[in-house]
Each structure stands twice: as structure tokens, then as C-alpha cells.
Design an enzyme around this catalytic site. Structure first.
Site, PDB file in Angstrom:
ATOM      1  N   GLU A 258      75.899 -23.699 -26.316  1.00 33.11           N
ATOM      2  CA  GLU A 258      75.912 -23.531 -27.902  1.00 33.11           C
ATOM      3  C   GLU A 258      74.935 -22.498 -28.328  1.00 33.11           C
ATOM      4  OE1 GLU A 258      75.802 -27.512 -29.423  1.00 33.11           O
ATOM      5  OE2 GLU A 258      77.987 -27.884 -29.305  1.00 33.11           O
ATOM      6  N   ASP A 331      82.418 -34.663 -26.037  1.00 31.34           N
ATOM      7  CA  ASP A 331      80.872 -34.599 -27.026  1.00 31.34           C
ATOM      8  C   ASP A 331      80.982 -36.003 -27.591  1.00 31.34           C
ATOM      9  OD1 ASP A 331      78.832 -34.010 -28.158  1.00 31.34           O
ATOM     10  OD2 ASP A 331      79.696 -32.512 -29.501  1.00 31.34           O
ATOM     11  N   GLU A 359      76.748 -40.123 -34.567  1.00 28.37           N
ATOM     12  CA  GLU A 359      76.962 -38.619 -34.978  1.00 28.37           C
ATOM     13  C   GLU A 359      78.288 -38.701 -35.492  1.00 28.37           C
ATOM     14  OE1 GLU A 359      76.288 -35.653 -32.338  1.00 28.37           O
ATOM     15  OE2 GLU A 359      77.573 -34.176 -33.448  1.00 28.37           O
TER      16      GLU A 359
END
Ligand code: GCU
Length: 657
Positions: A258, A331, A359
């Protein structure tokens, strides 16, 4: 100073003052709600174990004793009816023993004769904080960092107590997306200060580091791990750290992921990068936790990419490098099969990275008890095959630490499972509920059931049957299966994952598709490869499932999808109803706060159902079955608006332009 800034600046002070002046029922005491007159009769070794018992134990005399030859961090608790004896070979072991006793007290369950012997499964039981130097927290939903920007010693000490009470013995203090300034000499002084507070509780500190630090901080022209000056810079930096913090734990590294820098920028491998750091840390007994969360486009299927990059490096890492692998291959999705790296790295140390912060599971608004999810992981990845365990923390400076009273249970659970991954979700829920609220069975029994089933409920209303990554653009809170944006990489859009078309739904990772199944051991590969034997909870993860495919219960896939969403919505409402009936057993403050969140959760579950079902229906062209509740929203209307989240703590704004 604007209002927000003033609040930010002085809030930690209020938080501190609050702790020392009063114990309101605001959740600040976590599960450490001991009630005692402070007159306990404790003898033996000094240290925090003794202090904790002295202040909080309300039973008979306790003797703390050092005893050689016991496993590291392990302890024995023996009582002959008159006296309780806790023995361990280290102060940390004694402390864990003391907290075990206090846990029994909190559960109202000390008993007359005790004969307990415990030692942890993992030597490293670490919380990863994704905290930034400015005090914000990446994927944090409980306010600001307790470590950076106006930290409060008292709060950090309470944090240390909470960790030690469940056996957590390490804290990575900063975000994996690490700023080079992390290693700045001034900053290291603050790290030293934090380390000094945590040390008596058996907790070591670690730092996430930016691989380009030699350039950005050290003024070198390269960060190539094979460059002598680069290795020399790291060695010097590491030596500087150990002068300040002799028991510093080591580094956590996110490299070439990322946009973060890494060894691959110089044509080097992850092993070459990790080993260079490992050599600098080795003389001090420090470790490198090197993350495998990478997704370079070496394969069109993102689920295969990390494996393709790391599996060929098996055996090339030094013995103080531990590869930190997220539980699933993509993820931290609501549900993923385990990452095949766990069963394919045979000659490399591996640790699991779990996400405690929610998240992708409703942030600090949804009650999602994560123990069942982590147990599912441990049912396939044998705990003994791992060297260590890490959890991405959900802690912030919110008065109740985690933003939702029940999110505290996930912090608690992470520690308990890192100590003993074989504990059941039910055992952990009971322990936590009894210590945090009341030992009254009329509360603990129904609430244990509610907690244990919450995970399945949340998966059902968000992404049942193997769906993944159906989140809105820009945040990971609500549904937006239609989301796309000009120029965005395709694997950042839901369509890449759901692949809905007139034939069916799901990502074909079978041998006829991307063949991701071949990354699993033979037996599992065969099981996942065949749509009839693939566990239905992973169905659309591994298969493009025809709308009329017959499920094991006889329903068509489309009908089952509708039923799953319906179960999720009803499950969320049931959670609220159960909580409402708990009013007699819970203090007013926490009752009202949890009730408010459960109402948000029930409302959100309808968004999820309506957005996903109505959108997928445009492909399936099949009716929503009569026996499930029909959507209340209108798809066109939903698609006109974005789910607007400016403040996770108050997302009542819902959809907006
Ligand atoms: C997720 C998360 C990021 C985080 C990344 C990581 O993609 O959304 O915020 O940085 O994981 O684990 O590195």
C-alpha cells in the site's frame, strides 16, 4: 483555539482527573472492577503482584513465592484452605498468578481448594497500535491515542494493568504505516518514558518502522538493505534504542505494501530486508515482525498474491524474524478462510495477526464478539504451528477505552486466547461478563448466548455465504456493493469480489477459476474446490454460485442468500430485545449507552440487507421469498446517496449526499 482542538488538548486531562476522582459507571474500569477494603494479608515477593493483591484481594492470606524451574510466565496457585500460595519463576509469572486469583474473585468463584498450573501458549502476546504521531488512530473508533499527543501516565498504567491481567506482554506503539520520525531521537525519549511505565507489568514496547528511514531520517541516498551504510545506520539506531530501553522488543515492518517503502524498491527480497534489520537487533535479543500483508499484482487474484510473494522465500529468514500473517488471505474481512501461508511456510517462524479493532465489523457501533471468529481460525491453523500472536488494538482515549462497552470484550478475548487459544468463546464471554457487569446468572446466561451468536449474526447481515469486501468507498462501515470510482484499482471495488452477473454470484477461485484453492493442503484443496463439499460459509469466496444452485437445506442459493440477510436483521433486533430485558441487572449509564448502540446496529443491519439484496437482485432477477421480511429502502434512492461518515461515534446521519 477552536472548540475541537481545545477538547483534544484538555480531554486527556479530564480523563486522568476522572479516573482519580470518581468511579462512575462509564466503563473506565474495564473488567478490573475489584471491590476490596485494601486490607489483604499478602506476604512474599514485592512488586506489582503484591500491590495488586494488597489493594484488590478480599480473601484470606496469600503468599507470593519465587520458584525456579517453572516455564517462563507460568505460575502455580495452590491453597490448603488457610493460605493461598502463588509461585512463579519470574515477577511477570507472579503477576499473572495474582490476576488469575483476582479473576476468580471477580467471577465469584474462588473456591476453597485451589490447584492451578498455567503457562502461556505463546512467548509473544502483542497488541499492535495503529497510532499516529499526531494522536489519531488508523482504524481506531475510540478517540485518540493514549501514547502520543498529551499522554497521561495514569491512563497508560491502567492500560498496562488491563493487558497484564489477561497476559498481554507486548505493545507496538505506532501505526504500521510508520512515519520516519518514529525513530527520531526526541521521539525515542517518549518511547523510553512509555516503556518505563509498562515494564513493571511485564510489557515490552516495540515500534513499527519505516523502511526508508535511513533516507528520510538519516540523510542517506538509499535504503537498500544490502548497502553497508544502510545496515550501519540501522545498527546505530538500534544501539541507540537499546541504550534507552534495554528490554526493547523489536520492530514491526510493513514493507512494499500500500505504497510503503521496502526492499523490493531496490530489487531485493523481503527476506533480505527483514534479515538486515534482524542482524541489527540480534545482539540485543530483539525480533523483527515482518508483515506479509502485500498485494503486488503478481496474480489477477488478490487472495493469491501474498502467498506467491512469500512462500518461495520459506527458509530464508533469520531466526529472530517472525512473519506476521493476517488471519485471512485478503484483509480482516467479516469472514475469510485462513491464509494459506500458515500451512505452507514450513521453515519460517510465523505469527498470526488478528484485528481486535472492528474495522470491517461495525466499528465501535456494532456488538460483535470476536472469539468465535478467532476460534474458527484456530480450528484450521493449529495453534502450535504459530510462534506468536498479535492483535490490532481497539484502544483509544475514550472514557470506556474502546468506544463500545462490549468492544472491551474483544480486547479481553485477544489476551485470553493469546495465552490459551483453546479456551472456548463461551468460557471467555462468561468470564468477561461476570467481571464487567454482574455474576447474576439471570444476566450472565442470556448475555453469554447473545455474545457468542453475535458474530454469526453480523456476518449474516453484512456478508453471508462467503461474500467479502462489499464496503462503501472511503470507509469500511456500511454497504455499497455498487461502489466504483474513476481510475480506482479494480481490487478496491466490491464488484471485483462479488462478480455478480446473470448467472450467479461469487469469485471462482476453484481449479476452473483462479485456482487459489491449490494454495491449501491437498485435503482442503479438494474440499474447497468442489462446490458440493465447500463449506457453505465460504461458498462465494471459492465459487461463482449459480442463482438456482441447490443448497444443503434444499433452498436455491438466491433464496438462501435472502434468508441469511433476514436472519442477520432479526438477529440484530433480538440482541436489542435481549439487552432491553437486562435492564434490572445493569447500571443506568451502561444500560443506556449499550442500548443506543444496539439500536444503531439494528438499523444498520437493515441498510446492509437492503443494499445488498436489492442490488444483487438486479442480477438474479428473482423475487425475494415470501417468508422473509422485505426491504424497507429503495435501491435507486440508496444508490443516489453515499453513506456519510464523518464521525464514527455518531453515524446516525446515515445516507447523505
Ligand atoms: C487495511 C486497512 C489499512 C491498513 C492495512 C494494513 O487495508 O484498511 O488502514 O493500513 O490494512 O494492515 O496495513
Amino acid at each position: 483555539m477552536n472548540k475541537n482542538l481545545a477538547f483534544r488538548r484538555f480531554f486527556p486531562l479530564f480523563f486522568c482527573l476522572f479516573f482519580v476522582t470518581a468511579y462512575a459507571e462509564d466503563g473506565s474500569r474495564l473488567w478490573l472492577r475489584y471491590e476490596s477494603d485494601g486490607q489483604a494479608n499478602i506476604s512474599g515477593t514485592f512488586g506489582v503482584a503484591r500491590d495488586e493483591l494488597q489493594t484488590n484481594w478480599n480473601g484470606g492470606p496469600v503468599v507470593l513465592k519465587r520458584q525456579k524451574g517453572m516455564p517462563k510466565d507460568g505460575y502455580k496457585i495452590v491453597s490448603d484452605g488457610e493460605q493461598i500460595r502463588i509461585s512463579a519463576s519470574t515477577d511477570a509469572g507472579l503477576l499473572y498468578g495474582a490476576y488469575h486469583l483476582l479473576r476468580l474473585q471477580g467471577m465469584g468463584n474462588v473456591g476453597k481448594s485451589l490447584n492451578i498450573e498455567e503457562s502461556p501458549m505463546y512467548e509473544w502476546r502483542i497488541l499492535d497500535h495503529w497510532d499516529n504521531p499526531d494522536g489519531t488512530i488508523e482504524r481506531g473508533f475510540a478517540g485518540h491515542s493514549i501514547f502520543w499527543e498529551n499522554p497521561c501516565e495514569f491512563v497508560i498504567r491502567q492500560y498496562a494493568r488491563a493487558n497484564a491481567s489477561v497476559g498481554i506482554n507486548g505493545a507496538v506503539l505506532n501505526n504500521v504505516n510508520a512515519k520516519p520520525q518514529t525513530l527520531d531521537s526526541d521521539n525515542l525519549k517518549q518511547v523510553q518514558w512509555i516503556a518505563d511505565i509498562l515494564r513493571p507489568y511485564g510489557i515490552r514496547v516495540y515500534l513499527s518502522v519505516n523502511f526508508a528511514s535511513p533516507i528520510r531520517l538519516g540523510g542517506l541516498t538509499t535504503a537498500d538493505p544490502l548497502d553497508k551504510d544502510v545496515a550501519g545506520w540501522w545498527k546505530q539506531k538500534v544501539d541507540e534504542i537499546y541504550r534507552l530501553i534495554p528490554d526493547f522488543g523489536g520492530f514491526l515492518v510493513k514493507a512494499n505494501s500500500e505504497g510503503e517503502p521496502g526492499p523490493c524498491d531496490y530489487g531485493r527480497t523481503h527476506a533480505e530486508g527483514a534479515n538486515m534489520l534482524a542482524r541489527a537487533l540480534k545482539p540485543h535479543k530483539g525480533i523483527v515482525m515482518w508483515r506479509t500483508f502485500v498485494y503486488a499484482p503478481n496474480d489477477p487474484d488478490r487472495a493469491k498474491q501474498a502467498y506467491k510473494e512469500f512462500q518461495p522465500l520459506d527458509g530464508q529468514f533469520l531466526d529472530n524474524v517472525i512473519l506476521q500473517v493476517k488471519n485471512g488471505p485478503i484483509d480482516f474481512q467479516p469472514r475469510e478462510p485462513y491464509s494459506p501461508l500458515f500451512t505452507s511456510l514450513k521453515s519460517t517462524l510465523v505469527m498470526a495477526e488478528l484485528q481486535v479493532t472492528q474495522e470491517y465489523l461495525g466499528a465501535a457501533n456494532h456488538l460483535t464478539f470476536l472469539a468465535p471468529m478467532w476460534q474458527e481460525f484456530f480450528s484450521l491453523v493449529k495453534p502450535a504451528s504459530l510462534k506468536a500472536i498479535a492483535g490490532v488494538a481497539n484502544v483509544g482515549d475514550n472514557i470506556n477505552w474502546c468506544g463500545h462497552h462490549f468492544a472491551q470484550a474483544n480486547w479481553y478475548t485477544f489476551g485470553r486466547l493469546a495465552w490459551n487459544p483453546n479456551l472456548t468463546a463461551e468460557t471467555i464471554a462468561r468470564e468477561w461478563l461476570a467481571q464487567t457487569f454482574t455474576t447474576d446468572k439471570r444476566f450472565v446466561n442470556p448475555m453469554t448466548d447473545m455474545m457468542v451468536s453475535s458474530y454469526e449474526t453480523v456476518v449474516s447481515y453484512m456478508m453471508p455465504l462467503g461474500l467479502h469486501h462489499q464496503f462503501a468507498g472511503g470507509h469500511h462501515y456500511g454497504p455499497e456493493p455498487w461502489y466504483t470510482a474513476p481510475g480506482i484499482r479494480s481490487d478496491w471495488t466490491p464488484a471485483y469480489y462479488h462478480r455478480a452477473d446473470s448467472l450467479g454470484l461469487g469469485f471462482d477461485r476453484s481449479s476452473r477459476g483462479t485456482d487459489a484453492v491449490s494454495q491449501y493442503p491437498d485435503e482442503l484443496r479438494d474440499q474447497y474446490d468442489d462446490i458440493r463439499t465447500c463449506p457453505e460459509k465460504y461458498l462465494t469466496w471459492f465459487h461463482h454460485v449459480p442463482w438456482d444452485y441447490r443448497m444443503h437445506n434444499g433452498r436455491t442459493f438466491w433464496d438462501e442468500l435472502c434468508h441469511k440477510y433476514d436472519e442477520g436483521v432479526h438477529g440484530a433486533r433480538r440482541m436489542l430485545a435481549i439487552w432491553d430485558s437486562m435492564m434490572p441487572y445493569v447500571d443506568k449509564e451502561r444500560f443506556a449507552e449499550v442500548q443506543r448502540k444496539l439500536r444503531i446496529q439494528a438499523r444498520d443491519s437493515e441498510w446492509w440487507r437492503d443494499a445488498c439484496l436489492l442490488y444483487f437482485q438486479t442480477f438474479s432477477k428473482r423475487p425475494i421469498p415470501q417468508d422473509v421480511e422485505h426491504p424497507v429502502h429503495n435501491l435507486d434512492e440508496m444508490m443516489k446517496f453515499r453513506i456519510h461518515i464523518t464521525n464514527y461515534e455518531n453515524p446516525e446521519c446515515g445516507y447523505s449526499k
